[in-house]
Design a protein around this motif. Structure first.
Motif, PDB file in Angstrom:
ATOM      1  N   LEU A 145      -5.688   0.005  21.026  1.00 11.06           N
ATOM      2  CA  LEU A 145      -5.532  -0.632  22.329  1.00 11.06           C
ATOM      3  C   LEU A 145      -6.551  -1.765  22.396  1.00 11.06           C
ATOM      4  O   LEU A 145      -7.622  -1.672  21.797  1.00 11.06           O
ATOM      5  CB  LEU A 145      -5.802   0.348  23.477  1.00 11.06           C
TER       6      LEU A 145
ATOM      7  N   ASP B  33      -6.823  -5.808  27.018  1.00 17.13           N
ATOM      8  CA  ASP B  33      -5.684  -6.134  27.883  1.00 17.13           C
ATOM      9  C   ASP B  33      -4.883  -4.892  28.272  1.00 17.13           C
ATOM     10  O   ASP B  33      -4.143  -4.900  29.259  1.00 17.13           O
ATOM     11  CB  ASP B  33      -4.753  -7.135  27.186  1.00 17.13           C
ATOM     12  N   ASP B  34      -5.017  -3.833  27.485  1.00 18.82           N
ATOM     13  CA  ASP B  34      -4.274  -2.597  27.775  1.00 18.82           C
ATOM     14  C   ASP B  34      -5.062  -1.653  28.676  1.00 18.82           C
ATOM     15  O   ASP B  34      -4.523  -0.649  29.139  1.00 18.82           O
ATOM     16  CB  ASP B  34      -3.982  -1.840  26.467  1.00 18.82           C
TER      17      ASP B  34
ATOM     18  N   ALA C 268      -4.793   6.240  23.543  1.00 20.27           N
ATOM     19  CA  ALA C 268      -3.789   6.561  24.565  1.00 20.27           C
ATOM     20  C   ALA C 268      -3.503   8.062  24.484  1.00 20.27           C
ATOM     21  O   ALA C 268      -3.476   8.630  23.393  1.00 20.27           O
ATOM     22  CB  ALA C 268      -2.531   5.757  24.307  1.00 20.27           C
TER      23      ALA C 268
END
Lengths: 146, 395
Positions: A104, A107-108, A133
């Motif tokens: 990630l 921006d995530d 995640a």
């Protein structure tokens, strides 16, 4: 089958990564990195700190990245890909743990979103804990019990 | 308690001069002695704030400076307390004067820094968290500053434009400071166009590492009277408290915070506790301050400090900034010296440099960056591993 970059701070068990902390038998304070010998709560004389697995999920306290290669002893990949970092507040412990973020980018990420513990390799090979995640799987590690 | 006063202040300009740190320290010490109207041989106690990046002479900075100035037989100390080293050195000198063990003390700090990120001291040291954070995570100092900055954006709605405005404000003040390394004014557009270093912080949001030296001559009030100093600046408080367990803010160089599983978080987080102890010792509060010098390692961190000092409620520092309250000419100027934004950090000299600025402001001799009617000034900083300091001085 990869060696961890540091012994006793995390383990991979059946493909699932766990941070290893210690818990004071007297006051129940939890420590990461694992502390031994004596409790650091100034109101506690405890000297019995036992290994404990920390919660695997938490919420992002904050996050950033390193746009330039960090200096040694960090080993940078060639070409350099910015390292993403997240400080994650672990559910139920009131402890915030910093780690690299896997797969990630900034921006995530959002402050308050949930991440889950995983592992990934440093550029020179050894495994380190990482935040990922929820649902991502950890790399296998030497000596894992399964 | 009898007073300790500041008789002399001196600095070697900040820059990237590439010379041995001892040269900057001696230049600053001589300037401070001239300012005090004293000779080096009048000094009965000398304290050096150590530097860890300049070999053995840096670890015994007091002796290194004393030898360079010519052994004078004075009592001596050397100390290290990360970014608070200079304040700690000042506190040792102050305490010795308060104890009646000497009348006049010289405090000196100087550094010569390498280019780029601060890296850990060399060698394989897997037991040192400052080494491990680089090895395991590549977590540089700006990365920690960026975590705090991002959290401000998420919690309080601060923007990159707010952070840029801090730099614009401090660069303007620093342009009027002959000791600052960066003397050019900047625009918000320039800050926002500088490269990202650690998202959301850009190159111009982050303080550089600098060479520089600063020194102070402290004396008992009684000595100052005999010496003919009229109304010297007075040290009203020096706070060097530790955090309180459990420390719930992720601090350099740590991997984690303390857990709140057994003990609830303290009333005041570390930075606020440093300020609180200084206020308490001086019997003063945030409303009494004429100005403050805060440790703006990043632009966003200045906003944290403004709240930690109690100059506004938590989350409202950007509002003060936007209203111009913290600019020169505003209600409570913050970093009239130009701050670390204009100086860059010369670790063992920086806290002493902050007190030099307090001295000049309180004497009313700060020229174009003078805070009108300055009577009470506060300086504050935080270093690694639980060292921090705050100093309050009064005219």
């Amino acid at each position: 089958m990869t060696a961890p970059v540091i012994n006793g701070w995390f383990t991979v068990d059946g493909g699932t990564a766990h941070l290893l902390g210690t818990r004071c038998a007297d006051c129940r304070t939890v420590y990461f990195p694992p502390r031994t010998g004596f409790c650091r709560n100034p109101y506690c004389d405890g000297e019995d700190l036992a290994e404990t697995r920390l919660p695997r999920r938490g919420t992002v306290w904050s996050y950033t990245n390193s746009c330039y290669p960090p200096p040694a002893p960090f080993v940078t990949a060639d070409p350099y890909v910015p390292v993403t970092l997240a400080a994650v507040e672990l559910a139920g412990t009131g402890i915030v743990v910093l780690g690299q973020v896997k797969d990630l980018t900034v921006d995530d990420l959002r402050v308050g979103m949930e991440l889950e513990l995983t592992t990934g390799p440093l550029a020179d090979g050894p495994l380190v804990w990482m935040w990922g995640a929820p649902g991502a799987t950890a790399e296998r590690q030497n000596g894992e019990s399964s | 308690m009898s007073d300790v006063v500041i008789l002399g202040a001196g600095m070697h300009p900040w820059g990237k001069w590439g010379r041995p740190f001892v040269e900057y320290g001696v230049a600053a010490a001589r300037a401070a002695l001239r300012d005090a109207g004293l000779e080096w041989t009048d000094v009965r106690f000398v304290v050096g704030a150590d530097t860890i990046r300049n070999g053995y002479p840096g670890f015994v900075a007091g002796a290194t400076f004393a030898q360079a100035m010519g052994w004078n037989g004075a009592r001596i100390a050397s100390c290290y307390a990360a970014c608070a080293s200079g304040a700690q050195a000042l506190d040792i000198a102050r305490t010795r004067i308060l104890a009646g063990l000497c009348d006049v003390a010289l405090v000196v700090g100087a550094d010569s820094t390498p280019k780029g990120f601060f890296a850990p001291v060399g060698g394989d040291r897997p037991d040192d968290p400052d080494w491990l954070r680089f090895r395991l995570l590549g977590a540089t100092n700006p990365a920690y500053f960026a975590l705090y900055a991002r959290r401000r954006m998420a919690l309080y709605g601060d923007t990159a434009e707010d952070f840029a405005a801090v730099k614009v404000k401090n660069a303007l003040a620093g342009s009027a400071n002959e000791n600052a390394r960066y003397r050019k004014t900047v625009t918000a557009a320039q800050v926002l166009a500088s490269p990202l270093v650690a998202d959301p912080l850009r190159l111009m949001d982050i303080c550089a590492t600098s060479d520089g030296g600063a020194a102070l001559v402290l004396a008992s009030a009684e000595f100052a009277r005999r010496h003919g100093a009229s109304r010297p600046v007075r040290l009203a408080a020096v706070s060097t408290v530790t955090p309180s367990f459990p420390s719930t803010v992720l601090e350099l160089p740590d991997f984690a915070t303390d857990s709140t599983a057994a003990v609830p978080p303290p009333e005041r987080p570390f930075r606020a506790a440093i300020a609180h102890a200084a206020y308490e010792e001086a019997a003063l509060g945030p409303d009494d301050l004429s100005f403050a010098e805060v440790y703006d390692l990043s632009t966003a961190l200045e906003l944290d400090w403004v709240e930690d000092l109690g100059l506004c409620a938590r989350g409202e520092a950007a509002k003060l900034l936007r209203a111009g309250d913290t600019a020169l000419g505003g209600r409570i100027p913050v970093n009239p010296s130009g701050g670390l934004a204009s100086f860059g950090e010369a670790v063992p000299a920086q806290a002493i440099a902050q007190v030099c600025e307090l001295t000049w402001q309180l004497r009313g001799v700060a020229g174009a960056r003078q805070v009108e009617g300055a009577r009470i000034g506060l300086a504050i900083n935080q270093g690694l591993f639980g060292h921090g300091s705050s100093i309050i001085a009064t005219s």
